[in-house]
Design a protein around this motif. Sequence first.
Motif, PDB file in Angstrom:
ATOM      1  N   ASN A  61       0.355  -7.895   1.991  1.00 17.69           N
ATOM      2  CA  ASN A  61      -0.466  -9.038   1.611  1.00 17.69           C
ATOM      3  C   ASN A  61      -0.414 -10.176   2.626  1.00 17.69           C
ATOM      4  OD1 ASN A  61      -1.410  -7.866  -0.760  1.00 17.69           O
ATOM      5  ND2 ASN A  61       0.363  -8.572  -1.924  1.00 17.69           N
ATOM      6  N   THR A  62       0.086  -9.909   3.815  1.00 19.63           N
ATOM      7  CA  THR A  62       0.057 -10.913   4.873  1.00 19.63           C
ATOM      8  C   THR A  62      -0.415 -10.235   6.148  1.00 19.63           C
ATOM      9  OG1 THR A  62       2.358 -10.495   5.496  1.00 19.63           O
ATOM     10  CG2 THR A  62       1.953 -12.222   3.864  1.00 19.63           C
ATOM     11  N   THR A 113      -9.693  -9.097   3.059  1.00 24.90           N
ATOM     12  CA  THR A 113      -8.759 -10.227   2.965  1.00 24.90           C
ATOM     13  C   THR A 113      -8.081 -10.533   4.283  1.00 24.90           C
ATOM     14  OG1 THR A 113      -6.970  -8.744   2.284  1.00 24.90           O
ATOM     15  CG2 THR A 113      -8.294  -9.740   0.537  1.00 24.90           C
ATOM     16  N   GLY A 114      -8.162  -9.613   5.229  1.00 23.29           N
ATOM     17  CA  GLY A 114      -7.501  -9.841   6.514  1.00 23.29           C
ATOM     18  C   GLY A 114      -6.007  -9.751   6.398  1.00 23.29           C
ATOM     19  N   ASN A 161      -2.704 -15.749  -1.694  1.00 17.86           N
ATOM     20  CA  ASN A 161      -2.173 -16.498  -2.830  1.00 17.86           C
ATOM     21  C   ASN A 161      -2.891 -17.838  -2.961  1.00 17.86           C
ATOM     22  OD1 ASN A 161      -0.086 -14.560  -3.459  1.00 17.86           O
ATOM     23  ND2 ASN A 161       0.995 -15.316  -1.645  1.00 17.86           N
ATOM     24  N   PRO A 162      -4.051 -17.857  -3.605  1.00 15.79           N
ATOM     25  CA  PRO A 162      -4.789 -19.121  -3.735  1.00 15.79           C
ATOM     26  C   PRO A 162      -4.071 -20.097  -4.651  1.00 15.79           C
ATOM     27  CG  PRO A 162      -5.794 -17.424  -5.095  1.00 15.79           C
ATOM     28  CD  PRO A 162      -4.745 -16.738  -4.283  1.00 15.79           C
TER      29      PRO A 162
END
Length: 266
Positions: A54-55, A48-49, A71-72
């Motif tokens: 989560n960032t 996910t990079g 977060n799509p």
Amino acid sequence: MKSKILLVSTAAILLAFSVNAQGLVGKLKQKASQAAENALDKKVSGKTGTNDQNTGNTGDNNGGTTTQTNNPGNRTGGGLVSTPPDVKQNLTDAETAYKAGSYGEARYAVQQAMLGVELEIGQKVLKSLPEEVSGLKKQDQADQVTSTGWGWAGLTIQREYINDQDKLFRATVANNSAWMSSVNMYLANSGYAQQTNGQQSWKQTKVKGYKAVIEYTEGSGYKLSVPIGQSSLIVWDAVNFATEQEVMAAANNFDIDGIKKMLGEQ
């Protein structure tokens, strides 16, 4: 005697070894699990990079950084299906719960049954409203039957009529204590009309024999309110209507007696 002592000692040693072995195996399992989780986290992060929050930042072609998130945005889904409570099923559930001594569940099921009855009555009232008023056709997508509680608390039935010239006539049948209080205050006022800056803003009137209050403001147009019982009223909002008489004529298309009867008002 010595053989018995030897057996007891051997059993104690085996028991101690078993306990220690189980503890050792448990620790090994825990470490293996933690290692697997860490490996999985790194694998997911790499795909996910993103970092642990989560960032994360990834390089762009210009030597700068771009921020990616995990977060799509939603692109599908049919929304929620309108499913009013099943009255018969809830009554059955209430009886079953009551016999079992689950009084909280019984009370909840009775409330749901009552809410279901209210919504069914609301749908019946909605179907009784005219399809067309003063040349304005109903807007199917605007039809509403909602309730914010049970026991006739917050029941609202609404239909809108409109044309291409922005002419709107909205009918709302509601159980709303705030609206009722406001209208009753107007009706209890000994004065027949009120003026603001020399312009008449509201007055008492009648629709099909029912006492009513009609209001007018330049920003929102006409509003006609008719109490039809102890707790219910009908409110018509008329936007871009030319005259008060035109509003009264539109309201006369509605069967007020029938609506009152369906709501069980006295």
